[in-house]
Write a protein that holds these residues in place. Structure first.
Motif, PDB file in Angstrom:
ATOM      1  N   ARG A 133      -6.683   2.963  -0.911  1.00 40.18           N
ATOM      2  CA  ARG A 133      -7.135   1.653  -0.199  1.00 40.18           C
ATOM      3  C   ARG A 133      -7.216   2.019   1.443  1.00 40.18           C
ATOM      4  NH1 ARG A 133      -3.491  -1.140  -3.820  1.00 40.18           N
ATOM      5  NH2 ARG A 133      -1.906  -1.289  -2.190  1.00 40.18           N
ATOM      6  N   GLU A 134      -6.286   2.607   1.944  1.00 36.27           N
ATOM      7  CA  GLU A 134      -6.428   2.926   3.217  1.00 36.27           C
ATOM      8  C   GLU A 134      -7.681   3.873   3.577  1.00 36.27           C
ATOM      9  OE1 GLU A 134      -4.954   1.489   5.626  1.00 36.27           O
ATOM     10  OE2 GLU A 134      -3.548   0.197   4.382  1.00 36.27           O
ATOM     11  N   ARG A 137     -10.770   2.047   3.664  1.00 41.14           N
ATOM     12  CA  ARG A 137     -10.928   1.309   4.931  1.00 41.14           C
ATOM     13  C   ARG A 137     -11.507   2.055   5.833  1.00 41.14           C
ATOM     14  NH1 ARG A 137      -5.196  -1.974   4.798  1.00 41.14           N
ATOM     15  NH2 ARG A 137      -5.600  -3.320   2.976  1.00 41.14           N
TER      16      ARG A 137
END
Length: 345
Positions: A133-134, A137
């Protein structure tokens, strides 16, 4: 045809060998040349005792991974680079790992990152999903290696380790039972043995999900006994400080929310530190995440004591020894503490 560049974060898992193999094979599918970067991200800087140990283990893993990559490459044009990341900083969670990987990839114009599905850096639990997820981003391209995972038996331990877990859980439960009862009354002793036996038989592997060290564990118990008088003194001192403020007519309290990046490992050490802070009047641990603590402080002196890191050093002494406690600066000195909110919180 241009060369591909791929980054492979490594950790010592059962699937790391397959991950390296996949990175090499997939990188050569649509290119004549491949530049493969094998990296290990270290959760602790090398100035700490545990950091030096992990740095040595990282070098050994990088050496093995290089040999694997050379074997998988065969006669193909593959350039292999290895590096240990995070040697001069603390990596607290998926966000920090994603940032250090993304920065490394940007600096070297790397096309994609190949992730081990079992990726587990240091003592941290598997962080693949939050790490992905990071990376999303940050707009970083990544690929999860399609590996064959063996059946997991994470809770199964050897016979010796199971005995250690049972033994430790029994005596902790029995001692706590006697503290609540009468250690000199035969009925409490008998019932305490029965209760501790039931607790250890049913909850030993839940209480201790990690292997116990037959040498270090008793030493830590001894250091914890030495820590108790220090904690009681801090509680008494904080009680006096808070009482003095409350009894003053102007009641000069300054409620603030502070964030501290504690240099203790997650799990039991972090829990012990968070609970010690909460037990000390004037401070309340609101959240403990990885190695970050969010603490509410009531008065300025409580906040200053938190930033001075006395309890943090004491907990490091309990779990890591005197050298680890004495070799670390305070959160204030290392810029690991800040105020994130005031009265409105």
């Amino acid at each position: 045809m241009a060369a591909n560049r791929v980054l492979v974060p490594l950790s010592d898992t059962v699937t790391v060998r397959q991950t390296v193999d996949y990175a090499i094979r997939s990188g050569l599918e649509d290119a004549d040349e491949l530049e493969c970067h094998l990296v290990v991200a270290l959760p602790y800087d090398e100035e700490m005792p545990e950091g030096r140990t992990q740095a040595d283990e990282a070098e050994e893993l990088l050496s093995r991974a290089r040999n694997w990559a050379e074997e998988d490459a065969g006669d193909a044009e593959v350039r292999i680079e290895t590096a240990a990341l995070g040697t001069d900083e603390y990596l607290f969670g998926p966000r920090d790992y994603a940032e250090i990987f993304a920065s490394y990839a940007r600096d070297r114009e790397i096309d994609r990152i190949v992730l081990d599905p079992e990726y587990q850096p240091g003592v941290t639990a598997r962080i693949l999903q939050p790490l992905e997820r990071e990376l999303d981003r940050r707009g970083v391209s990544y690929d999860e290696a399609p590996v064959d995972r063996p059946a997991r038996h994470g809770r199964l331990v050897t016979g010796g380790q199971r005995f250690d877990q049972l033994f430790a859980t029994f005596w902790i439960s029995f001692g706590f039972y006697l503290v609540l009862g009468d250690p000199f009354y035969w009925f409490d002793i008998v019932t305490g043995v029965a209760v501790a036996g039931i607790v250890s038989a049913t909850l030993a592997q839940v209480t201790f999900s990690f292997p116990l060290d037959r040498v270090r564990s008793p030493i830590r118990v001894g250091r914890f006994i030495l820590y108790i008088p220090y904690l009681l003194w801090e509680i008494v001192r904080a009680n006096i400080a808070v009482s003095a403020v409350i009894l003053r007519p102007s009641m000069p309290i300054e409620p603030t929310l502070t964030r501290v990046n504690a240099r203790v490992r997650s799990g039991l050490p972090l829990t012990a530190l968070a609970n010690s802070i909460t037990l000390t009047p004037g401070t309340l641990t609101v959240r403990a995440d990885d190695q970050r603590l969010l603490v509410h402080t009531l008065i300025p002196s409580a906040r200053e004591d938190l930033f001075d890191g006395g309890l943090e050093k004491a907990i490091r002494f309990v779990f890591y020894g005197r050298e680890a406690a004495g070799a670390i600066a305070s959160p204030r000195e290392r810029d690991d503490a800040d105020v994130v909110g005031g009265d409105e919180l």
